[in-house]
Write a protein that holds these residues in place. Structure first.
Motif, short mmCIF file in Angstrom:
data_model
loop_
_atom_site.label_atom_id
_atom_site.label_comp_id
_atom_site.label_asym_id
_atom_site.label_seq_id
_atom_site.Cartn_x
_atom_site.Cartn_y
_atom_site.Cartn_z
N LYS A 129 60.65 -43.82 -17.40
CA LYS A 129 60.10 -43.89 -16.04
C LYS A 129 60.63 -45.14 -15.32
CE LYS A 129 55.74 -41.37 -16.51
NZ LYS A 129 56.04 -40.66 -17.73
N PRO A 130 60.74 -45.09 -13.99
CA PRO A 130 61.15 -46.27 -13.23
C PRO A 130 60.24 -47.45 -13.54
CG PRO A 130 61.15 -44.33 -11.82
CD PRO A 130 60.56 -43.90 -13.12
N SER A 131 60.84 -48.61 -13.62
CA SER A 131 60.22 -49.91 -13.91
C SER A 131 59.99 -50.14 -15.40
CB SER A 131 58.91 -50.13 -13.14
OG SER A 131 57.82 -49.50 -13.78
N ALA A 189 76.49 -58.37 -14.04
CA ALA A 189 75.68 -57.51 -13.17
C ALA A 189 74.34 -57.14 -13.80
CB ALA A 189 76.46 -56.25 -12.83
N LEU A 190 74.27 -57.17 -15.13
CA LEU A 190 73.06 -56.70 -15.83
C LEU A 190 72.37 -57.79 -16.63
CD1 LEU A 190 74.52 -53.32 -17.15
CD2 LEU A 190 72.92 -53.62 -15.26
N ARG A 191 72.94 -58.99 -16.63
CA ARG A 191 72.48 -60.05 -17.53
C ARG A 191 70.99 -60.34 -17.41
NH1 ARG A 191 75.93 -63.84 -16.15
NH2 ARG A 191 77.37 -63.31 -17.83
N SER A 192 70.48 -60.32 -16.18
CA SER A 192 69.08 -60.70 -15.97
C SER A 192 68.11 -59.68 -16.55
CB SER A 192 68.80 -60.87 -14.48
OG SER A 192 68.96 -59.63 -13.81
N ARG A 193 68.60 -58.46 -16.85
CA ARG A 193 67.71 -57.41 -17.34
C ARG A 193 68.01 -56.98 -18.77
NH1 ARG A 193 67.73 -52.37 -15.08
NH2 ARG A 193 69.82 -52.43 -14.15
N ALA A 242 66.71 -45.45 -11.11
CA ALA A 242 67.54 -44.24 -11.18
C ALA A 242 69.02 -44.59 -11.35
CB ALA A 242 67.33 -43.41 -9.93
N GLU A 243 69.42 -45.76 -10.87
CA GLU A 243 70.82 -46.19 -11.01
C GLU A 243 71.22 -46.44 -12.46
OE1 GLU A 243 71.61 -45.39 -7.46
OE2 GLU A 243 73.16 -46.64 -8.37
N ASP A 244 70.24 -46.57 -13.33
CA ASP A 244 70.51 -46.78 -14.76
C ASP A 244 70.65 -45.48 -15.53
OD1 ASP A 244 68.21 -49.45 -14.42
OD2 ASP A 244 70.38 -49.69 -14.72
N VAL A 271 70.38 -40.94 -21.13
CA VAL A 271 69.13 -41.56 -20.68
C VAL A 271 68.96 -41.25 -19.20
CG1 VAL A 271 67.87 -43.71 -20.32
CG2 VAL A 271 69.25 -43.40 -22.39
N THR A 272 67.85 -40.65 -18.86
CA THR A 272 67.53 -40.31 -17.48
C THR A 272 66.31 -41.10 -17.04
OG1 THR A 272 68.43 -38.07 -17.77
CG2 THR A 272 66.93 -38.43 -15.91
N VAL A 273 66.42 -41.71 -15.87
CA VAL A 273 65.29 -42.46 -15.31
C VAL A 273 64.66 -41.62 -14.21
CG1 VAL A 273 64.53 -44.60 -14.24
CG2 VAL A 273 66.48 -44.61 -15.82
#
Length: 120
Positions: free
Chosen positions: A13-15, A64-68, A89-91, A116-118
């Protein structure tokens, strides 16, 4: 022959936080000089490198993804894990784990990938 197998949820799910594990056989993740990587392919786009954990446990991440992103390992189980926070959704993508050979500067073994679908 090194084999890699991804496992984890196909729907997030998102978040929420994505957690994927890559089980490795046929070779140890502590063997010098290899890097153990996560790479993804969003629909309609090219491959995107996410990051790696190397033979000594050091990590490197895409700017671009380091913070997450967090990549960790369980050397006793010969596996490594990707955590990606605050999913959107971009993930949505096919996520691959892979072994990089930094000496030859290429990926020499890939997992089969996991979708993987968000979506809510």
């Amino acid at each position: 022959q090194v084999q890699l197998q991804e496992s984890g949820p196909g729907l997030v799910k998102p978040s929420q936080t994505l957690s994927l594990t890559c089980a490795v056989s046929g070779g140890s993740i502590t063997t010098n000089p290899y890097y153990w990587s996560w790479i993804r392919k969003p629909p309609g786009k090219g491959l995107e490198w996410i990051g790696y954990i190397n033979f000594s446990g050091s990590t490197s991440y895409s700017s671009a993804l380091r913070s997450r992103t967090s990549i960790s390992r369980d050397a006793s189980e010969n596996r490594f894990t990707l955590q990606l926070n605050s999913m959107t959704a971009e993930d949505t993508a096919v996520y691959y784990c892979a072994r990089e050979n930094p000496t030859l500067q290429h990926v020499d073994f890939w997992g089969k990938g996991t979708q993987v679908t968000v979506s809510s």
